[in-house]
Design a protein around this motif. Sequence first.
Motif, PDB file in Angstrom:
ATOM      1  N   ASP A  86      53.772 -38.330 -75.910  1.00  0.00           N
ATOM      2  CA  ASP A  86      53.574 -38.324 -77.355  1.00  0.00           C
ATOM      3  C   ASP A  86      52.265 -37.648 -77.772  1.00  0.00           C
ATOM      4  OD1 ASP A  86      54.467 -38.865 -79.928  1.00  0.00           O
ATOM      5  OD2 ASP A  86      53.314 -40.711 -80.055  1.00  0.00           O
ATOM      6  N   ARG A 118      43.339 -47.485 -82.073  1.00  0.00           N
ATOM      7  CA  ARG A 118      43.691 -46.127 -82.494  1.00  0.00           C
ATOM      8  C   ARG A 118      42.486 -45.428 -83.106  1.00  0.00           C
ATOM      9  NH1 ARG A 118      47.280 -44.814 -87.718  1.00  0.00           N
ATOM     10  NH2 ARG A 118      45.344 -45.639 -88.578  1.00  0.00           N
ATOM     11  N   ALA A 124      47.431 -44.780 -76.337  1.00  0.00           N
ATOM     12  CA  ALA A 124      48.621 -45.616 -76.217  1.00  0.00           C
ATOM     13  C   ALA A 124      48.206 -47.074 -76.381  1.00  0.00           C
ATOM     14  CB  ALA A 124      49.328 -45.400 -74.880  1.00  0.00           C
ATOM     15  N   ARG A 154      53.864 -49.519 -83.318  1.00  0.00           N
ATOM     16  CA  ARG A 154      54.011 -48.090 -83.069  1.00  0.00           C
ATOM     17  C   ARG A 154      54.325 -47.345 -84.364  1.00  0.00           C
ATOM     18  NH1 ARG A 154      58.312 -47.080 -78.820  1.00  0.00           N
ATOM     19  NH2 ARG A 154      59.661 -47.811 -80.499  1.00  0.00           N
ATOM     20  N   PRO A 160      52.165 -44.729 -78.786  1.00  0.00           N
ATOM     21  CA  PRO A 160      53.255 -45.113 -77.883  1.00  0.00           C
ATOM     22  C   PRO A 160      52.943 -46.434 -77.202  1.00  0.00           C
ATOM     23  CG  PRO A 160      51.974 -43.329 -76.931  1.00  0.00           C
ATOM     24  CD  PRO A 160      51.465 -43.514 -78.333  1.00  0.00           C
ATOM     25  N   ILE A 161      53.985 -47.125 -76.763  1.00  0.00           N
ATOM     26  CA  ILE A 161      53.872 -48.492 -76.266  1.00  0.00           C
ATOM     27  C   ILE A 161      53.996 -48.549 -74.751  1.00  0.00           C
ATOM     28  CG2 ILE A 161      54.922 -50.789 -76.316  1.00  0.00           C
ATOM     29  CD1 ILE A 161      53.478 -49.872 -78.917  1.00  0.00           C
ATOM     30  N   ASP A 179      57.719 -47.038 -74.583  1.00  0.00           N
ATOM     31  CA  ASP A 179      57.566 -45.644 -74.189  1.00  0.00           C
ATOM     32  C   ASP A 179      57.242 -45.535 -72.711  1.00  0.00           C
ATOM     33  OD1 ASP A 179      57.485 -44.034 -76.921  1.00  0.00           O
ATOM     34  OD2 ASP A 179      56.385 -45.899 -77.210  1.00  0.00           O
ATOM     35  N   HIS A 342      46.797 -39.435 -82.863  1.00  0.00           N
ATOM     36  CA  HIS A 342      47.301 -40.496 -83.741  1.00  0.00           C
ATOM     37  C   HIS A 342      46.308 -40.921 -84.819  1.00  0.00           C
ATOM     38  CE1 HIS A 342      50.249 -40.739 -80.577  1.00  0.00           C
ATOM     39  NE2 HIS A 342      49.300 -41.010 -79.706  1.00  0.00           N
TER      40      HIS A 342
END
Length: 358
Positions: A86, A118, A124, A154, A160-161, A179, A342
Motif C-alpha cells: 500500500d 500515522r 502500517a 484502516r 494497512p492492517i 493486509d 498515508h
Amino acid sequence: MMIIMRADATQEQISQVVARVEAVGLRAHLSRGQERTLIGAIGDDRTIDKGHFAVLPGVDRVVPILRPYKLASREFSPENTVFPLDGVSIGGNEIVLIAGPCSVESRAQLMEIAHAVREAGAHALRGGAYKPRTSPYAFQGLGEEGLELLAEAREETGLPIVTEVMAPEMVPLVAKYADVLQIGARNMQNFALLHAAGESQRPVLLKRGMSATIEELLMAAEYILSHGNRRVILCERGIRTFENATRNTTDINAIPVVKSLSHLPVILDPSHSTGKWEYVLPIARAAIAAGADGLIVEVHPHPEEALSDGGQSLKPERFVEMVEQVRRIAQAIGRDVAPSPHRERLASPLGAGRRDEQ
C-alpha cells in the motif's frame, strides 16, 4: 537444485525446463532477476541426474542448494526480495515502521492510536484481535469485533492492517480484514497454519519462536514460500535465555546473519524483545544500525491501563521520538525511513473488507 538459465534464454526454453522438472516429480519455482531467470527444483532430487538438466537448451548451469531451506536461501534468490504494501516497499533501501497496540481494546483506543502513529510516520497499523496468552484467564482479544474495528481504522487513516492469526481454520476470516497475516512466536512451527497462510497468498509476517534457531525460522518460512507465496517478512522478537533482566534477549546478531542467508526482508520487534518501554528506543536504533528493514512497535496512549503488554508499550510522543532517532541512524548508514503515503491522504471508502490492490 537450482537451474540457472542463460541471459538470452527464451520463454519457450524456460517452459521446457519447467516441464522437465515437473516430469521427474519435482516442483519448479521461478525467480526472475534483472539479468536472468533461476528455476528452483524443489523436492527429493537425490536420485535425479543433474546432467539431464544441464544439457537442455537455454540452461547455463545447474547448482545444488545444500541448505535445507531452498526457496528462502540466498542461493535461490541472490537479490533481496522487495514487495509493495500500500504505497511503500518492504525489503528495499527504505525503513518501514509498523506500530499500534498489542490488543484492540475498544474503538476509541484504537482510533486514537491509529491516528497518532500515522501522524508520526508509521506505514502500517498493528493490533491484536486474537491474543495467545500464557494464562487462559487473561484478556484473549475481541475476536471478529476487533477485526472489524481494525478495518474501520484502516478506512479512517489509510494504514494497512497487520494482525495475528492463530489457527489454520481462522486464516480465511482474518485474511478478509488483514493486509498482512502475522504468525506469532508461539505458532512459528504450527505447520498446518504455515501451510494455510502460504495458500492464502496474503503477505505474512513470521515471528521467530522464543527458542527457535535461525535455521528453524527459515525452515518455517519455507513452508509459506512452498505455496508460491513470496511475500514473507521475517521478524526477530527476542529469544529465551537465562537472563531475566528483560522479557527476552534481543538477538541483534540474527539480523545480519539472516540477511546473509536469506533474501527475505527482516524486521525487529523491540517491544517484545525487551519487554520494557525504556529499552525500546535504544534497541530500535541498534536494529536499524544492524541492517533491519523495519520495526514493529507497540504503542498505547495509556500503557498503565492496557489490557496486555502495557509495560512494553510506547506512548505516542515517545513513538514520535523513536521515529526521528531511527531516521537519523538510517541516514548515517545510507538508508532512510520511507515517506508515509498515508499522512496527507484522505481515507479511501473501501468498506470493512480486505484490500485487493496489493
